[in-house]
Design an enzyme around this catalytic site. Sequence first.
Site, PDB file in Angstrom:
ATOM      1  NE  ARG A 166      -3.488  52.779   1.778  1.00  0.00           N
ATOM      2  CZ  ARG A 166      -3.228  53.916   2.445  1.00  0.00           C
ATOM      3  NH1 ARG A 166      -4.200  54.754   2.772  1.00  0.00           N
ATOM      4  NH2 ARG A 166      -1.989  54.236   2.771  1.00  0.00           N
ATOM      5  CB  SER A 211       1.440  48.396   0.698  1.00  0.00           C
ATOM      6  OG  SER A 211       2.411  49.254   1.225  1.00  0.00           O
ATOM      7  CD  GLU A 281      -2.657  49.276   0.562  1.00  0.00           C
ATOM      8  OE1 GLU A 281      -2.175  49.032   1.688  1.00  0.00           O
ATOM      9  OE2 GLU A 281      -2.324  50.249  -0.126  1.00  0.00           O
TER      10      GLU A 281
HETATM   11  C1  FAD Z   1       5.397  52.128  -6.138  1.00  0.00           C
HETATM   12  C2  FAD Z   1       4.020  52.281  -5.542  1.00  0.00           C
HETATM   13  C3  FAD Z   1       3.875  52.941  -4.320  1.00  0.00           C
HETATM   14  C4  FAD Z   1       2.601  53.099  -3.749  1.00  0.00           C
HETATM   15  N1  FAD Z   1       2.492  53.793  -2.567  1.00  0.00           N
HETATM   16  C5  FAD Z   1       1.261  53.999  -2.058  1.00  0.00           C
HETATM   17  C6  FAD Z   1       1.102  54.777  -0.846  1.00  0.00           C
HETATM   18  O1  FAD Z   1       2.063  55.276  -0.259  1.00  0.00           O
HETATM   19  N2  FAD Z   1      -0.164  54.945  -0.372  1.00  0.00           N
HETATM   20  C7  FAD Z   1      -1.265  54.432  -0.996  1.00  0.00           C
HETATM   21  O2  FAD Z   1      -2.387  54.634  -0.535  1.00  0.00           O
HETATM   22  N3  FAD Z   1      -1.140  53.701  -2.137  1.00  0.00           N
HETATM   23  C8  FAD Z   1       0.079  53.482  -2.682  1.00  0.00           C
HETATM   24  N4  FAD Z   1       0.209  52.749  -3.832  1.00  0.00           N
HETATM   25  C9  FAD Z   1      -0.998  52.166  -4.452  1.00  0.00           C
HETATM   26  C10 FAD Z   1      -1.650  53.115  -5.474  1.00  0.00           C
HETATM   27  O3  FAD Z   1      -0.801  54.169  -5.777  1.00  0.00           O
HETATM   28  C11 FAD Z   1      -2.956  53.697  -4.963  1.00  0.00           C
HETATM   29  O4  FAD Z   1      -3.816  52.700  -4.511  1.00  0.00           O
HETATM   30  C12 FAD Z   1      -3.652  54.526  -6.051  1.00  0.00           C
HETATM   31  O5  FAD Z   1      -4.613  55.349  -5.450  1.00  0.00           O
HETATM   32  C13 FAD Z   1      -4.331  53.662  -7.118  1.00  0.00           C
HETATM   33  O6  FAD Z   1      -4.751  54.516  -8.168  1.00  0.00           O
HETATM   34  P1  FAD Z   1      -4.975  53.943  -9.637  1.00  0.00           P
HETATM   35  O7  FAD Z   1      -5.480  55.036 -10.495  1.00  0.00           O
HETATM   36  O8  FAD Z   1      -3.759  53.262 -10.113  1.00  0.00           O
HETATM   37  O9  FAD Z   1      -6.141  52.906  -9.352  1.00  0.00           O
HETATM   38  P2  FAD Z   1      -6.336  51.451 -10.012  1.00  0.00           P
HETATM   39  O10 FAD Z   1      -5.262  50.546  -9.530  1.00  0.00           O
HETATM   40  O11 FAD Z   1      -6.527  51.579 -11.462  1.00  0.00           O
HETATM   41  O12 FAD Z   1      -7.709  51.042  -9.323  1.00  0.00           O
HETATM   42  C14 FAD Z   1      -7.773  50.844  -7.928  1.00  0.00           C
HETATM   43  C15 FAD Z   1      -9.250  50.722  -7.504  1.00  0.00           C
HETATM   44  O13 FAD Z   1      -9.917  51.956  -7.756  1.00  0.00           O
HETATM   45  C16 FAD Z   1     -11.031  51.743  -8.604  1.00  0.00           C
HETATM   46  N5  FAD Z   1     -11.128  52.932  -9.495  1.00  0.00           N
HETATM   47  C17 FAD Z   1     -10.110  53.539 -10.147  1.00  0.00           C
HETATM   48  N6  FAD Z   1     -10.584  54.606 -10.831  1.00  0.00           N
HETATM   49  C18 FAD Z   1     -11.931  54.639 -10.619  1.00  0.00           C
HETATM   50  C19 FAD Z   1     -12.979  55.492 -11.085  1.00  0.00           C
HETATM   51  N7  FAD Z   1     -12.758  56.550 -11.875  1.00  0.00           N
HETATM   52  N8  FAD Z   1     -14.249  55.234 -10.650  1.00  0.00           N
HETATM   53  C20 FAD Z   1     -14.502  54.175  -9.829  1.00  0.00           C
HETATM   54  N9  FAD Z   1     -13.555  53.335  -9.359  1.00  0.00           N
HETATM   55  C21 FAD Z   1     -12.277  53.574  -9.756  1.00  0.00           C
HETATM   56  C22 FAD Z   1     -10.726  50.465  -9.374  1.00  0.00           C
HETATM   57  O14 FAD Z   1     -11.915  49.819  -9.826  1.00  0.00           O
HETATM   58  C23 FAD Z   1     -10.002  49.651  -8.308  1.00  0.00           C
HETATM   59  O15 FAD Z   1     -10.916  49.019  -7.459  1.00  0.00           O
HETATM   60  C24 FAD Z   1       1.457  52.588  -4.419  1.00  0.00           C
HETATM   61  C25 FAD Z   1       1.612  51.935  -5.661  1.00  0.00           C
HETATM   62  C26 FAD Z   1       2.879  51.793  -6.231  1.00  0.00           C
HETATM   63  C27 FAD Z   1       2.996  51.134  -7.579  1.00  0.00           C
END
Ligand code: FAD
Length: 288
Positions: A166, A211, A281
């Site tokens: 992560r 998580s 996380e």
């Molecule tokens: C129901 C549920 C289940 C999940 N299951 C999992 C799982 O099984 N495994 C897992 O790893 N995660 C899981 N997650 C967490 C989430 O899906 C991941 O962390 C996902 O990759 C976050 O993507 P996001 O676009 O929403 O990022 P955001 O939440 O918008 O951002 C997360 C981080 O990434 C950075 N970021 C985002 N886009 C950019 C960009 N273009 N350039 C630079 N930095 C950027 C942000 O600044 C921040 O620090 C889950 C979440 C939910 C709600």
Amino acid sequence: MFPFLEQNKDLLKYSSFHTPAIARYFFELREHSDIPKLHDIWKWSKEEGLPVVFLGSGTNMVFAFNVFEGVIIRNMLKWIEWYDGKVRAGAGELISPLSLQVSKVRENSLFGKWIWLPGTIGGAVAGNAGCFGFETKDAILEATIFDTITGETRAVWVDELDFSYRHSILKDTPHWCILDATFKTNLVSDDTTDPRTFRSGKQPGGFTCGSFFRNPVGDSAGRLIDQVGLKGYRIGGVKISELHANFFVNDENGSYEDILTLRDIAKQKVRDTFSIELQEEARILENR
Ligand SMILES: Cc1cc2nc3c(=O)[nH]c(=O)nc-3n(C[C@H](O)[C@H](O)[C@H](O)COP(=O)(O)OP(=O)(O)OC[C@H]3O[C@@H](n4cnc5c(N)ncnc54)[C@H](O)[C@@H]3O)c2cc1C
């Protein structure tokens, strides 16, 4: 201030926790021609002493403020391109439909494991997202980043992205905006676990960030929180899921304060009982 910056933007629907929050300044990056604006925003923000934060779909974020005194840039660059057995996608594409697309083209593709993984490509690269043992680092070849300080666009190869559990180099380079990522598509799996059935049986739906804590080495945060008796425990509108103790669920119009109080209680109880310090996380975004 630039005319293209929105002011006092309501962020409620921009995080999967759905807590009330406002961004003093907000920009949605949709077109390639707008990328240079990020350089202008960065320069102006530094002059004004304002932080700049990139956002994908907010599925790994807690907006821990009423009003964020800074700029939030939501990356919605969407496009998908196939070439030489690889797939390249804009950072604003959702990982789930992309994975569905790849797994339709490649039989038994490992991407089938990601079909229910929330979030954008940008978020997945930044946090090395993954599930069922398949992480972003396993499939990515390179990412394109825009350096908001220099105004330059460049490719960053997988080794330089410094992936671990992560984690990626993006945690240490807040001035880099991921524009796109290229993945190999030939990874296959003989694991027949259906990710949808697995998730629906073990993880709650609703407003959550997945998580909340990272798993400590050799253990699981959910098991530890369950063992200290916090399953179903509620603060205000947010509770610890009965189904999975590492999932906080905002099921009654909760606030970020509810989430942070619940976090502190879970950390304290696990620390007192097991002498283990849980680490978030999810990204807790606060005003400095
Ligand atoms: C129901 C549920 C289940 C999940 N299951 C999992 C799982 O099984 N495994 C897992 O790893 N995660 C899981 N997650 C967490 C989430 O899906 C991941 O962390 C996902 O990759 C976050 O993507 P996001 O676009 O929403 O990022 P955001 O939440 O918008 O951002 C997360 C981080 O990434 C950075 N970021 C985002 N886009 C950019 C960009 N273009 N350039 C630079 N930095 C950027 C942000 O600044 C921040 O620090 C889950 C979440 C939910 C709600």
